[in-house]
Design an enzyme around this catalytic site. Structure first.
Site, PDB file in Angstrom:
ATOM      1  N   GLN A   1     -24.380  17.634 -20.086  1.00  0.00           N
ATOM      2  CA  GLN A   1     -25.187  18.705 -20.654  1.00  0.00           C
ATOM      3  C   GLN A   1     -24.279  19.741 -21.293  1.00  0.00           C
ATOM      4  OE1 GLN A   1     -27.239  20.014 -17.045  1.00  0.00           O
ATOM      5  NE2 GLN A   1     -29.143  19.561 -18.079  1.00  0.00           N
TER       6      GLN A   1
ATOM      7  N   ASP B   1     -24.278  22.848 -21.143  1.00  0.00           N
ATOM      8  CA  ASP B   1     -24.989  23.800 -20.308  1.00  0.00           C
ATOM      9  C   ASP B   1     -24.413  25.216 -20.430  1.00  0.00           C
ATOM     10  OD1 ASP B   1     -26.876  24.428 -18.482  1.00  0.00           O
ATOM     11  OD2 ASP B   1     -25.952  23.385 -16.791  1.00  0.00           O
TER      12      ASP B   1
ATOM     13  N   HIS C   1     -30.960  29.562 -17.763  1.00  0.00           N
ATOM     14  CA  HIS C   1     -30.214  28.323 -18.023  1.00  0.00           C
ATOM     15  C   HIS C   1     -30.525  27.936 -19.446  1.00  0.00           C
ATOM     16  CE1 HIS C   1     -30.492  27.020 -13.652  1.00  0.00           C
ATOM     17  NE2 HIS C   1     -31.456  27.908 -13.732  1.00  0.00           N
TER      18      HIS C   1
ATOM     19  N   ARG D   1     -28.417  11.909 -12.456  1.00  0.00           N
ATOM     20  CA  ARG D   1     -29.776  11.987 -11.935  1.00  0.00           C
ATOM     21  C   ARG D   1     -30.288  10.577 -11.716  1.00  0.00           C
ATOM     22  NH1 ARG D   1     -32.254  16.856 -15.713  1.00  0.00           N
ATOM     23  NH2 ARG D   1     -30.566  18.321 -15.245  1.00  0.00           N
TER      24      ARG D   1
ATOM     25  N   LYS E   1     -40.038  27.836 -19.362  1.00  0.00           N
ATOM     26  CA  LYS E   1     -38.992  27.441 -20.298  1.00  0.00           C
ATOM     27  C   LYS E   1     -39.524  27.215 -21.703  1.00  0.00           C
ATOM     28  CE  LYS E   1     -39.492  22.543 -19.068  1.00  0.00           C
ATOM     29  NZ  LYS E   1     -38.831  21.268 -18.941  1.00  0.00           N
TER      30      LYS E   1
ATOM     31  N   CYS F   1     -25.789  24.498 -12.289  1.00  0.00           N
ATOM     32  CA  CYS F   1     -26.004  25.904 -11.958  1.00  0.00           C
ATOM     33  C   CYS F   1     -25.315  26.401 -10.684  1.00  0.00           C
ATOM     34  CB  CYS F   1     -27.485  26.261 -11.897  1.00  0.00           C
ATOM     35  SG  CYS F   1     -28.612  24.948 -12.232  1.00  0.00           S
TER      36      CYS F   1
ATOM     37  N   HIS G   1     -25.160  29.294 -18.465  1.00  0.00           N
ATOM     38  CA  HIS G   1     -25.993  30.184 -17.662  1.00  0.00           C
ATOM     39  C   HIS G   1     -25.716  31.607 -18.076  1.00  0.00           C
ATOM     40  CE1 HIS G   1     -26.035  26.479 -15.325  1.00  0.00           C
ATOM     41  NE2 HIS G   1     -27.264  26.827 -15.077  1.00  0.00           N
TER      42      HIS G   1
END
Length: 638
Positions: free
Chosen positions: A383, A385, A513, A365, A467, A336, A387
């Site tokens: 990911q 991902d 996200h 992570r 979420k 992000c 946004h």
RNA sequence: GCUAAAAUAGCUCAGUGGUAGAGCAACUGAUUCGUAAUCAGUAGGUCGGGGGUUCAAAUCCCCCUUUUAGCCCCA
């Protein structure tokens, strides 16, 4: 005195006052009386010997019902505790609930249970079960209960009792000389438990808190018949065969190397081929849906993560910093902040919104070593991902769109059964309560709009917002989170994101996200298990194996192979000096969807003999015909 | 990270204090074959790493790494 009992089909019968559910079942049929486990009287679960004193509705519940299973397994857990207490009198009992498949009970025992102990306990349970020991319910005041468990030195029960609110009924269940604090209900006697298997032991913290003492947990399962138990054990074996770690090795899809590091995935050519096809499809769909693809680096300066709040809220999941030129850099745990930096590279107008930045972003992570698991739980993952940055007015529509988009893409990979959760505000969170409520409402509305069933997961939201998570089940019935759609109240604020509105004034945008496949690693893992390695045709690394009968037909095989490649089909030739049976066996084990067998006959007729994986011989086809069929199969993603 | 178990040839596994084994895979040769394993031969291992006990360690002890089942956490 008689009372009226109403059945689920709305029929009503008269019974003597004080009749029990068991007697009612007996009145219907002997078989039902034998199978019934518990009953709902006026929507409340009761024991089968509960006396009904007034007009009531009743529902008799058997093992085939989820509630029946729960009661049955819970009662078996009590039986296990009784057996453990008899064999090891010094052991203290903690809690023992039913779970999705079976039950467990936590014990405080200094020396962990061994496999031999499990056998002993299981035998003891079988012995106790045969004795038809009655489960007796007793309701007593709290003070007395505390005294009782204090005397028995069951301090875990005392702790639980102290937390039960005043005025709530406290019930005890006793079988033989074992008494447990329990809400109930239970089976009527231990003889109902016909087949028992203790499955595994493990450590588990008291109340799931690692600051507390580690207890010894025993997992088990039970059934009303040996046949059902055997089926369960058989299914378990079958599930193990689908394990992505096993298939991953067999099909040479990926590996993890001690030398490289735990939880870091090496994608082998076969796995990487599948991944690249997934990525290509993903890109096409995202461009179609108005996303813009971006790329960002793997590390970023400490200040960035300070601003984003990650160092405050997420630090324990991050790798330690790398020091460069006396500056701290962190491996990114999320994408992000980078996407925000792209957004902020210049002034934005409301006319540009919504902006949707998408990236296959590889993040790192720090996961506890004990949590790592094949492709499902790793330390470095990519990911899919994105946004979505939008105006407050656009929010609901964007949530709606992304939800539909998400389900649609998952379906393209053959997934049908999802578990969907809506997660609310956790304890450690940023943002105002009103914003959270508004966000949750928007998510809820999107789900309701599409009649999607979901459950609320209280307090499970990310620190920055609520979420929606979509889970897919693996072979062993464990569910894994794939898609996630998350609100963010934190970052737009922290980074001071703005856009210029129609009023020529700056406004704060909303940010969502989302990851649809979640992580490519985990998604691949679930894909392997879901299809047991028999991937949908469009994803197979090798789609056709051309098998010449003997060396003499290698030239013709080469022509066939060339034609396949010209048509965009991934194929190869098996040049091994082996008999056709051997080559077929090998191709079958590699789960290659099509085998083209070419020999004298095929060469003369300019055809191929087609064998389909798991299905067998389909007969002979001209190349054009079979290629046409395969193209349709690829197109339909079946 | 915690509790428990495990790590032996590329893979699956046997070997519990006394000269490292099998099957499959690999390689070589023979065979040229019709829908799930042709035959023969060859090669392959500091027994996860390090330390210790012992005349002697894959085997017993300690530490580390990794894996597995859970706990905790999570895409």
């Amino acid at each position: 005195m008689s009372i009226k009992i109403k059945f689920p089909d709305n029929s009503v019968s008269d019974f003597q006052k004080g009749v029990t559910p068991l007697e009612i079942a007996e009145g219907i049929s002997h078989g039902l009386a034998k199978d019934v486990i518990t009953a709902k009287v006026n929507e409340e679960l009761v024991d089968l010997n509960h006396k009904i004193e007034e007009d009531s509705s009743i529902e008799l519940i058997k093992f085939d019902n989820d509630i029946g299973k729960e009661v049955y397994w819970h009662s078996t857990a009590h039986l296990m505790a009784q057996a453990v207490k008899e064999l090891y009198p010094d052991v203290k009992v903690a809690i023992g609930p039913a779970i999705e498949s079976g039950f467990y009970y936590d014990f405080d025992k200094n020396i962990p249970f061994t496999d031999d102990d499990l056998v002993k306990i299981e035998d003891k349970m079988k012995e106790l079960a045969k004795q038809d020991i009655e489960y007796k319910r007793q309701e007593i005041p709290r003070k007395e209960a505390i005294k009782l468990f204090f005397k028995m030195k069951d301090n875990y029960k005392v702790e639980l009792l102290n937390e039960i609110p005043d005025g709530e009924t406290i019930s005890l269940y006793t079988q033989g000389n074992f008494t447990d604090l329990c809400r109930g209900p239970h089976i009527i006697h231990s003889g109902k438990v016909k087949a028992i298997k203790l499955l595994k032991t493990s450590g588990a913290y008291w109340r799931g808190d690692e600051k507390n003492k580690m207890l010894q947990r025993i997992y088990g399962i039970s059934f009303p018949s040996n046949k059902e138990l055997n089926k369960f054990l058989h299914d378990l074996e079958e599930a193990k065969k689908r394990d992505h770690r096993k298939i991953g090795k067999e099909l040479d899809l990926y590996s993890v190397s001690d030398e490289v590091g735990a939880g870091l995935i090496l994608w082998h050519p076969n796995g990487a081929m599948i991944r690249s096809i997934i990525e290509r499809y993903w890109l096409d769909r995202h461009f179609e849906a108005g996303y813009q693809v971006v790329y960002s680096p793997h590390i970023g300066k400490g200040e960035l993560w300070e601003t984003s709040g990650h160092l405050e809220f997420y630090k324990e999941s991050m790798y330690n910093p790398i020091i460069v030129d006396e500056q701290e850099y962190y491996l990114k745990p999320m994408n992000c902040p980078f996407h925000i930096a792209i957004y902020q590279s210049r002034k934005r107008s409301y006319r540009e919104l919504p902006i949707k930045y998408a990236e296959m972003g590889t993040v790192y992570r720090y996961e506890h070593s004990g949590a790592l698991h094949g492709l499902m739980r790793v330390r470095g993952f990519t990911q899919d991902d994105a946004h979505i940055i939008c105006t407050p007015e656009q929010l609901i529509e964007e949530i709606d769109k992304v939800l539909v988009f998400s389900m649609d893409i998952l379906k393209a990979f053959g997934f049908k059964d999802f578990l969907i959760y809506l997660s609310t505000m956790p304890e450690k969170a940023v943002g105002k309560k009103e914003d959270w409520d508004r966000g949750i409402e928007a998510l809820r509305k999107a789900l309701d709009n599409h009649n999607i069933e979901y459950e609320i997961d209280e307090g499970a939201g990310a620190f920055y917002g609520p979420k929606i998570d979509i889970y897919i089940k693996d072979a062993l019935n464990r569910s894994w989170q794939c898609s996630t759609i998350q609100f963010d109240f934190n970052l737009p604020e922290q980074f001071g994101m703005e856009y210029i509105g129609t009023d020529n004034k700056p406004h704060r945008p909303f940010m969502v996200h989302r990851a649809l496949l979640g992580s490519l690693e985990r998604f691949f893992g679930t894909l392997i298990e879901y299809h047991a390695g028999n991937f949908p045709f469009w994803l197979c690394p090798i789609q056709v194996e051309v098998l010449p009968i003997s060396e003499h037909f290698e030239e013709y095989a080469g022509k066939v192979n060339k034609k396949l490649k010209e048509n965009g089909i991934r194929s190869e030739i098996d040049y091994k000096n082996e008999k056709i049976g051997y080559k077929i066996r090998e191709a079958e084990m590699r789960k290659i969807p099509y085998m083209f067998i070419v020999g004298q006959k095929e060469m003369e007729s300019q055809k191929v003999s087609v064998r389909r994986h798991l299905k067998g011989d389909l007969g002979s086809f001209s190349l054009d015909e079979i290629i046409g069929k395969m193209k349709i199969e690829i197109e339909s993603k079946s």
